[in-house]
Motif scaffolding. Structure first.
Motif, PDB file in Angstrom:
ATOM      1  N   LYS A   1       0.866  -1.414   0.065  1.00  0.00           N
ATOM      2  CA  LYS A   1      -0.122   0.096   0.220  1.00  0.00           C
ATOM      3  C   LYS A   1       0.816   1.239   0.030  1.00  0.00           C
ATOM      4  O   LYS A   1       1.683   1.435   0.833  1.00  0.00           O
ATOM      5  CB  LYS A   1      -1.050  -0.058   1.322  1.00  0.00           C
ATOM      6  CG  LYS A   1      -1.904   1.178   1.089  1.00  0.00           C
ATOM      7  CD  LYS A   1      -3.013   0.937   2.243  1.00  0.00           C
ATOM      8  CE  LYS A   1      -3.878   2.073   2.234  1.00  0.00           C
ATOM      9  NZ  LYS A   1      -4.847   2.021   3.206  1.00  0.00           N
ATOM     10  N   LYS A   2       0.382   2.220  -1.051  1.00  0.00           N
ATOM     11  CA  LYS A   2       1.237   3.491  -1.056  1.00  0.00           C
ATOM     12  C   LYS A   2       2.723   3.196  -1.438  1.00  0.00           C
ATOM     13  O   LYS A   2       3.604   4.279  -0.796  1.00  0.00           O
ATOM     14  CB  LYS A   2       0.876   4.250  -0.090  1.00  0.00           C
ATOM     15  CG  LYS A   2      -0.878   4.874  -0.319  1.00  0.00           C
ATOM     16  CD  LYS A   2      -1.174   5.258  -1.376  1.00  0.00           C
ATOM     17  CE  LYS A   2      -0.205   6.741  -2.019  1.00  0.00           C
ATOM     18  NZ  LYS A   2      -0.476   7.138  -3.283  1.00  0.00           N
TER      19      LYS A   2
ATOM     20  N   THR B   1       0.997   9.705  -0.264  1.00  0.00           N
ATOM     21  CA  THR B   1       2.062   8.667  -0.254  1.00  0.00           C
ATOM     22  C   THR B   1       2.976   9.360   1.091  1.00  0.00           C
ATOM     23  O   THR B   1       3.444  10.484   0.790  1.00  0.00           O
ATOM     24  CB  THR B   1       3.111   8.665  -1.381  1.00  0.00           C
ATOM     25  OG1 THR B   1       2.254   8.244  -2.653  1.00  0.00           O
ATOM     26  CG2 THR B   1       4.193   7.843  -1.317  1.00  0.00           C
TER      27      THR B   1
ATOM     28  N   TRP C   1      -1.892   0.192  -5.766  1.00  0.00           N
ATOM     29  CA  TRP C   1      -1.665   1.064  -4.606  1.00  0.00           C
ATOM     30  C   TRP C   1      -0.501   2.073  -4.950  1.00  0.00           C
ATOM     31  O   TRP C   1      -0.088   2.785  -3.952  1.00  0.00           O
ATOM     32  CB  TRP C   1      -1.461   0.081  -3.336  1.00  0.00           C
ATOM     33  CG  TRP C   1      -2.463  -0.149  -2.592  1.00  0.00           C
ATOM     34  CD1 TRP C   1      -2.902  -1.501  -2.667  1.00  0.00           C
ATOM     35  CD2 TRP C   1      -3.792   0.422  -2.011  1.00  0.00           C
ATOM     36  NE1 TRP C   1      -4.247  -1.587  -1.933  1.00  0.00           N
ATOM     37  CE2 TRP C   1      -4.610  -0.419  -1.536  1.00  0.00           C
ATOM     38  CE3 TRP C   1      -3.924   1.840  -1.680  1.00  0.00           C
ATOM     39  CZ2 TRP C   1      -5.711   0.110  -0.907  1.00  0.00           C
ATOM     40  CZ3 TRP C   1      -4.873   2.257  -1.078  1.00  0.00           C
ATOM     41  CH2 TRP C   1      -5.974   1.419  -0.518  1.00  0.00           C
ATOM     42  N   GLY C   2       0.460   1.641  -6.006  1.00  0.00           N
ATOM     43  CA  GLY C   2       1.451   2.431  -5.941  1.00  0.00           C
ATOM     44  C   GLY C   2       2.220   2.126  -7.232  1.00  0.00           C
ATOM     45  O   GLY C   2       1.567   1.885  -8.403  1.00  0.00           O
TER      46      GLY C   2
ATOM     47  N   ASP D   1       4.148  11.418  -5.142  1.00  0.00           N
ATOM     48  CA  ASP D   1       2.874  11.696  -3.940  1.00  0.00           C
ATOM     49  C   ASP D   1       1.787  12.843  -4.804  1.00  0.00           C
ATOM     50  O   ASP D   1       1.856  14.097  -4.563  1.00  0.00           O
ATOM     51  CB  ASP D   1       3.309  12.356  -2.732  1.00  0.00           C
ATOM     52  CG  ASP D   1       2.217  12.754  -1.748  1.00  0.00           C
ATOM     53  OD1 ASP D   1       1.140  12.030  -1.898  1.00  0.00           O
ATOM     54  OD2 ASP D   1       2.338  13.596  -0.868  1.00  0.00           O
TER      55      ASP D   1
ATOM     56  N   CYS E   1      -5.606   6.701  -4.495  1.00  0.00           N
ATOM     57  CA  CYS E   1      -5.356   6.207  -3.308  1.00  0.00           C
ATOM     58  C   CYS E   1      -4.786   6.780  -2.108  1.00  0.00           C
ATOM     59  O   CYS E   1      -4.414   6.402  -1.145  1.00  0.00           O
ATOM     60  CB  CYS E   1      -4.161   4.952  -3.695  1.00  0.00           C
ATOM     61  SG  CYS E   1      -4.362   4.225  -5.173  1.00  0.00           S
TER      62      CYS E   1
ATOM     63  N   CYS F   1      -3.843  11.729  -6.504  1.00  0.00           N
ATOM     64  CA  CYS F   1      -3.904  10.336  -6.586  1.00  0.00           C
ATOM     65  C   CYS F   1      -5.252   9.542  -5.907  1.00  0.00           C
ATOM     66  O   CYS F   1      -5.368  10.268  -4.652  1.00  0.00           O
ATOM     67  CB  CYS F   1      -2.790   9.761  -5.622  1.00  0.00           C
ATOM     68  SG  CYS F   1      -2.552   7.814  -5.538  1.00  0.00           S
TER      69      CYS F   1
END
Length: 187
Positions: free
Chosen positions: A26-27, A41, A79-80, A32, A38, A36
């Motif tokens: 996750k992240k 970050t 997630w990233g 960042d 999600c 985003c």
């Protein structure tokens, strides 16, 4: 079955019916971005490593495919930044052995300067890098990169990759009024 690394399938206006594969925790990202989906970050990273168990990813995918769902694409996103996973090329190879479903990689484009990343992504059918800014000032404001990420290197990496990649390359640009929509940035 609850999947740890797969999500969807989701209807995508760009890719049709797409099954997501998440190759990072996750992240885990080197940006960042202000937009985003999600969230923030908290700690950016440029470290490429095996973030997930590649055997489990393939096992989940085999299970999913055995259920007989229709897919247009298997898509690396999540997630990233998927290209931070150093196993992405091996995972693409394994997927190609078990299915003829097309593979897409949605990437922020920041690692395309790296020969290992470019070599791994040559195997994908579609690569979708982002390029939201061309000036360092706007890149910092919009994408809030890790200190190791340089916009000139990002642009050069995308251009270099485009010279020999044989699949579909689809550049994605997220435009935000008042940030990156000046005539200089657009040009």
């Amino acid at each position: 079955m609850n999947y740890e690394y797969l999500f969807g399938p989701v209807p995508s206006r760009r890719l049709g019916v797409s099954l997501g594969v998440d190759l990072v925790q996750k992240k885990t990202c080197n940006l960042d971005c202000v937009y985003c989906e999600c969230g923030r970050t908290e700690k950016t990273t440029c470290e490429r490593k095996s973030y997930v168990n590649k055997e489990k990813v393939i096992a989940e995918l085999k299970h999913f495919l055995s259920e007989g769902s229709y897919l247009d694409f298997i898509t690396f996103s999540g997630w990233g930044e998927p290209t931070l996973n150093s196993d992405i090329g091996e995972i693409i190879d394994e997927i190609k052995k078990i299915t003829d479903i097309k593979i897409a990689v949605i990437t922020n484009g920041t690692t395309l300067w790296d020969n290992k990343v470019r070599e791994a992504l040559l195997k994908a059918d579609v690569v979708m890098p982002s390029l939201d800014a061309v000036s360092n000032e706007i890149f910092q404001k919009m994408n809030r990169p890790d200190k190791e990420v340089d916009i000139t290197k990002v642009i050069d990496g995308i251009v270099e990759f485009s010279t020999f990649y044989k699949g579909e390359l689809k550049l994605e640009i997220f435009v935000i009024d008042g940030i990156n929509n000046s005539s200089d940035e657009i040009a």
